[in-house]
Write an enzyme that holds these catalytic residues in place. Sequence first.
Site, short mmCIF file in Angstrom:
data_model
loop_
_atom_site.label_atom_id
_atom_site.label_comp_id
_atom_site.label_asym_id
_atom_site.label_seq_id
_atom_site.Cartn_x
_atom_site.Cartn_y
_atom_site.Cartn_z
N ARG A 15 0.83 -1.20 0.00
CA ARG A 15 0.00 0.00 0.00
C ARG A 15 0.87 1.26 0.00
NH1 ARG A 15 -3.65 -1.44 5.15
NH2 ARG A 15 -1.67 -2.44 5.72
N LYS A 73 1.62 2.02 7.44
CA LYS A 73 1.94 1.22 8.62
C LYS A 73 2.91 1.94 9.53
CE LYS A 73 0.67 -2.20 9.58
NZ LYS A 73 -0.52 -2.46 10.43
N TYR A 92 -1.16 4.50 10.74
CA TYR A 92 -1.55 3.49 11.74
C TYR A 92 -0.37 3.27 12.67
CZ TYR A 92 -5.67 2.15 8.97
OH TYR A 92 -6.86 2.16 8.31
N HIS A 94 -0.92 1.53 16.26
CA HIS A 94 -1.20 0.32 17.06
C HIS A 94 -0.18 0.17 18.19
CE1 HIS A 94 -4.33 -0.99 14.31
NE2 HIS A 94 -3.50 -0.85 13.29
N GLU A 116 -6.03 4.80 13.78
CA GLU A 116 -6.99 3.88 14.40
C GLU A 116 -7.71 4.46 15.60
OE1 GLU A 116 -3.00 2.90 16.35
OE2 GLU A 116 -3.72 3.38 14.33
N ASP A 268 -3.09 -7.04 15.14
CA ASP A 268 -2.46 -5.71 15.21
C ASP A 268 -2.48 -5.16 16.63
OD1 ASP A 268 -1.32 -4.94 12.82
OD2 ASP A 268 -3.20 -4.25 11.96
#
Length: 367
Positions: A15, A73, A92, A94, A116, A268
């Site tokens: 991505r 990410k 993101y 996490h 998120e 995740d």
Amino acid sequence: MIIGIPKEIKTLENRVAMTPGAVETLVRQGHTVLTETGAGLGSGLGDEEYAAAGARLVTAAEAWGAQMVIKVKEPLESEFGYLRDDLILFTYLHLAAAESLTHALLKAGTTGIAYETVTLPDGSLPLLMPMSEVAGRMATQVGAHYLEKNQGGRGMLLGGVPGVAPASVAVIGGGVVGTNAARIAVGMGAHVTILDLSHKRLQYLDDIFQGRLTTMASTEPNIRAAVQASDLVIGAVLVPGAKAPKLVTREMLPTMKEGSVIVDVAVDQGGCVETIRATTHDDPVYVVDGVVHYGVANMPGAVPRTSTFALVNQTLPYALRIARDGMDALRKDPGLALGLNTCKGRLTCPAVGQALGIDSVTPAQAL
């Protein structure tokens, strides 16, 4: 603002954080966009498209040198050296399952805004939703694949055939991931049970699926029974910003059928299956007690063309506001402020603090 778009380096992560169309929108609004050479190739987006949209093609170091870096990410250890105190990182994160990254962000003083935990007034998570939709649909697709005998599974076709019963699928969690997983499983003809804590959510699921699946309260006895009866178990539990609770325990595994499959989309956030661990697209599964475990932590990266466009549809409006207003964008929007996870060396997501045992403040206090 100067905005950097680095190439993702996580294993088989194809991505990219911004499409050429999104870059053109940013440039038209007066911002400078530095796109790392080759950043979009995995999603079928060539450097020439980014150049035509007004981006400057640069090295990874130059992209990371921008005022705001937009990623897909979380940074990996090899990227920690790029973190600094005047950087806004929008991606993101996490962090509840990433202690070393959390400490690196805090040490560097980086402003980390996590997709998120950005929240709308109704409590929904707009930047998590598109990837949850993709991951939920993929979970059933992946589970069906690993039920094949040559993949280590029971040798079952998910939907069966006339005269032969379909596979049984248990979906733990009835949110966006669970609903999308159930939709694909029902569409493939499986016998589906979905479990959730909210009776209101179960009523909603019962209505939209019109009796084509079974709804159950997410209690320990019900989870145990559903896991034992199922050929495929999909973990779809989310506690925003926090580690996922371990709902499928180690003791439940021996009760499962030989060759059954677990796909834990919650990996995740640490996973809702006690025996799950993060895996990669090039080594996605392992076996515990005869049960195939799939724990890929970036599932949507396998369908990057779909995932990139779905993600950018949601992230671009927020990126435009941050680029225009800087930190004032967070002060103006409490929901965007909830995306703030680190700021000036302080942890600003209490759920992460609780998971990692680190003192935290609220985003409002940090701003």
